[in-house]
Design a protein around this motif. Structure first.
Motif, PDB file in Angstrom:
ATOM      1  N   SER A  27       0.844  -1.202   0.000  1.00 57.36           N
ATOM      2  CA  SER A  27       0.000   0.000   0.000  1.00 57.36           C
ATOM      3  C   SER A  27       0.879   1.251   0.000  1.00 57.36           C
ATOM      4  CB  SER A  27      -0.933   0.000   1.212  1.00 57.36           C
ATOM      5  OG  SER A  27      -0.178   0.044   2.396  1.00 57.36           O
ATOM      6  N   ILE A  28       0.258   2.356  -0.303  1.00 55.76           N
ATOM      7  CA  ILE A  28       0.982   3.621  -0.337  1.00 55.76           C
ATOM      8  C   ILE A  28       0.466   4.504   0.798  1.00 55.76           C
ATOM      9  CG2 ILE A  28      -0.587   4.683  -1.998  1.00 55.76           C
ATOM     10  CD1 ILE A  28       1.945   6.033  -3.203  1.00 55.76           C
ATOM     11  N   ALA A  29       1.382   5.091   1.529  1.00 50.78           N
ATOM     12  CA  ALA A  29       1.014   5.954   2.654  1.00 50.78           C
ATOM     13  C   ALA A  29       0.555   7.308   2.135  1.00 50.78           C
ATOM     14  CB  ALA A  29       2.198   6.125   3.594  1.00 50.78           C
ATOM     15  N   VAL A  30      -0.487   7.855   2.770  1.00 50.93           N
ATOM     16  CA  VAL A  30      -0.999   9.177   2.426  1.00 50.93           C
ATOM     17  C   VAL A  30      -0.985  10.015   3.689  1.00 50.93           C
ATOM     18  CG1 VAL A  30      -2.963  10.496   1.558  1.00 50.93           C
ATOM     19  CG2 VAL A  30      -2.474   8.226   0.617  1.00 50.93           C
ATOM     20  N   PHE A  31      -0.358  11.203   3.608  1.00 52.04           N
ATOM     21  CA  PHE A  31      -0.251  12.108   4.742  1.00 52.04           C
ATOM     22  C   PHE A  31      -0.916  13.431   4.409  1.00 52.04           C
ATOM     23  CE2 PHE A  31       3.409   9.304   4.797  1.00 52.04           C
ATOM     24  CZ  PHE A  31       3.358   8.800   6.089  1.00 52.04           C
ATOM     25  N   TYR A  32      -1.671  13.958   5.366  1.00 50.16           N
ATOM     26  CA  TYR A  32      -2.261  15.296   5.242  1.00 50.16           C
ATOM     27  C   TYR A  32      -1.508  16.179   6.226  1.00 50.16           C
ATOM     28  CZ  TYR A  32      -5.549  19.120   4.971  1.00 50.16           C
ATOM     29  OH  TYR A  32      -6.110  20.354   4.779  1.00 50.16           O
ATOM     30  N   ILE A  56       2.182   9.804  -0.640  1.00 46.13           N
ATOM     31  CA  ILE A  56       1.459  10.984  -1.105  1.00 46.13           C
ATOM     32  C   ILE A  56       1.376  11.961   0.054  1.00 46.13           C
ATOM     33  CG2 ILE A  56      -0.789  11.849  -1.896  1.00 46.13           C
ATOM     34  CD1 ILE A  56      -1.123   9.105  -3.321  1.00 46.13           C
ATOM     35  N   LEU A  57       1.655  13.218  -0.233  1.00 39.13           N
ATOM     36  CA  LEU A  57       1.591  14.280   0.770  1.00 39.13           C
ATOM     37  C   LEU A  57       0.591  15.321   0.288  1.00 39.13           C
ATOM     38  CD1 LEU A  57       2.810  15.486   3.392  1.00 39.13           C
ATOM     39  CD2 LEU A  57       4.449  16.677   1.924  1.00 39.13           C
ATOM     40  N   ILE A  58      -0.410  15.610   1.124  1.00 45.75           N
ATOM     41  CA  ILE A  58      -1.419  16.616   0.802  1.00 45.75           C
ATOM     42  C   ILE A  58      -1.193  17.790   1.742  1.00 45.75           C
ATOM     43  CG2 ILE A  58      -3.892  17.118   0.646  1.00 45.75           C
ATOM     44  CD1 ILE A  58      -4.282  14.014   0.430  1.00 45.75           C
ATOM     45  N   TYR A  87      -1.009  18.514  -3.909  1.00 43.77           N
ATOM     46  CA  TYR A  87      -0.882  17.066  -3.800  1.00 43.77           C
ATOM     47  C   TYR A  87       0.483  16.682  -4.370  1.00 43.77           C
ATOM     48  CZ  TYR A  87      -5.882  17.203  -3.003  1.00 43.77           C
ATOM     49  OH  TYR A  87      -7.119  17.476  -2.480  1.00 43.77           O
ATOM     50  N   TYR A  88       1.287  16.023  -3.548  1.00 44.79           N
ATOM     51  CA  TYR A  88       2.624  15.602  -3.960  1.00 44.79           C
ATOM     52  C   TYR A  88       2.691  14.076  -3.961  1.00 44.79           C
ATOM     53  CZ  TYR A  88       3.885  20.396  -2.723  1.00 44.79           C
ATOM     54  OH  TYR A  88       3.948  21.766  -2.629  1.00 44.79           O
ATOM     55  N   TYR A  89       3.199  13.526  -5.033  1.00 45.90           N
ATOM     56  CA  TYR A  89       3.486  12.096  -5.096  1.00 45.90           C
ATOM     57  C   TYR A  89       5.003  11.991  -5.093  1.00 45.90           C
ATOM     58  CZ  TYR A  89       3.798   7.335  -6.953  1.00 45.90           C
ATOM     59  OH  TYR A  89       4.096   6.011  -7.150  1.00 45.90           O
ATOM     60  N   ILE A  90       5.548  11.459  -4.015  1.00 48.34           N
ATOM     61  CA  ILE A  90       6.993  11.433  -3.806  1.00 48.34           C
ATOM     62  C   ILE A  90       7.485   9.997  -3.906  1.00 48.34           C
ATOM     63  CG2 ILE A  90       8.848  11.976  -2.179  1.00 48.34           C
ATOM     64  CD1 ILE A  90       6.953  14.222  -1.103  1.00 48.34           C
ATOM     65  N   ARG A  91       8.460   9.795  -4.805  1.00 50.26           N
ATOM     66  CA  ARG A  91       9.067   8.474  -5.009  1.00 50.26           C
ATOM     67  C   ARG A  91      10.573   8.585  -4.776  1.00 50.26           C
ATOM     68  NH1 ARG A  91       6.099   9.600  -9.300  1.00 50.26           N
ATOM     69  NH2 ARG A  91       7.892   9.793 -10.658  1.00 50.26           N
ATOM     70  N   ARG A  92      11.082   7.643  -4.010  1.00 47.90           N
ATOM     71  CA  ARG A  92      12.514   7.617  -3.706  1.00 47.90           C
ATOM     72  C   ARG A  92      13.149   6.394  -4.364  1.00 47.90           C
ATOM     73  NH1 ARG A  92      11.404   8.515   2.684  1.00 47.90           N
ATOM     74  NH2 ARG A  92      10.984  10.732   2.602  1.00 47.90           N
TER      75      ARG A  92
END
Length: 110
Positions: A27-32, A56-58, A87-92
Motif C-alpha cells: 500500500s501507499i502511505a498518504v499524509f495530510y 502521497i503528501l497533501i 498534492y505531492y506524489y513522492i518516489r525515492r
C-alpha cells in the motif's frame, strides 16, 4: 494520516514528528500536513521516514487562504475559499527523489 501541530516538536529549524507508522509494502502511505512544516523536508530521502519508498503528501495552500482572507476583509466581503491543496506524489529511488505535484481548488463569493 493527519500530521498535526501537536505531533511536532520544533527546535531551531529541526522537526521531530511523533507519528508511529506501520509500513506495508502493498500500500501507499498518504499524509495530510496540517502542521506548518516546510514541504521541502519531505522531499529529502533521509529527513522523513527513509523506509518509505513512495508516499502521497497533501498540503493546504496556506498562502492562498491568507490572500483570500485579506482580500475579503479589505473589501468588506464574505468569501469562503473552497478546499485548495497541493498534492505531492513522492518516489525515492536510492539517493534520487522524484516529485510529481498538482494544485487543486478554487474559491467562491457568498
Amino acid at each position: 494520516m493527519n500530521i498535526e501541530d501537536r505531533q511536532v516538536a520544533r527546535l531551531e529549524g529541526n522537526y521531530l514528528l511523533d507519528l508511529p507508522l506501520q509500513f506495508k509494502t502493498d500500500s501507499i502511505a498518504v499524509f495530510y500536513l496540517s502542521a506548518k512544516i516546510p514541504v521541502e523536508l519531505f522531499k529529502k530521502p533521509s529527513a522523513f521516514y527513509p523506509e518509505l519508498q513512495e508516499f502521497i503528501l497533501i498540503v493546504p495552500d496556506w498562502k492562498f487562504y491568507s490572500e483570500v482572507n485579506k482580500m475579503a476583509s479589505k473589501n468588506g466581503m464574505c468569501v469562503e475559499p473552497e478546499t485548495t491543496n497541493y498534492y505531492y506524489y513522492i518516489r525515492r529511488e536510492e539517493d534520487n527523489v522524484k516529485v510529481d505535484s498538482v494544485r487543486l481548488g478554487d474559491w467562491k463569493i457568498q
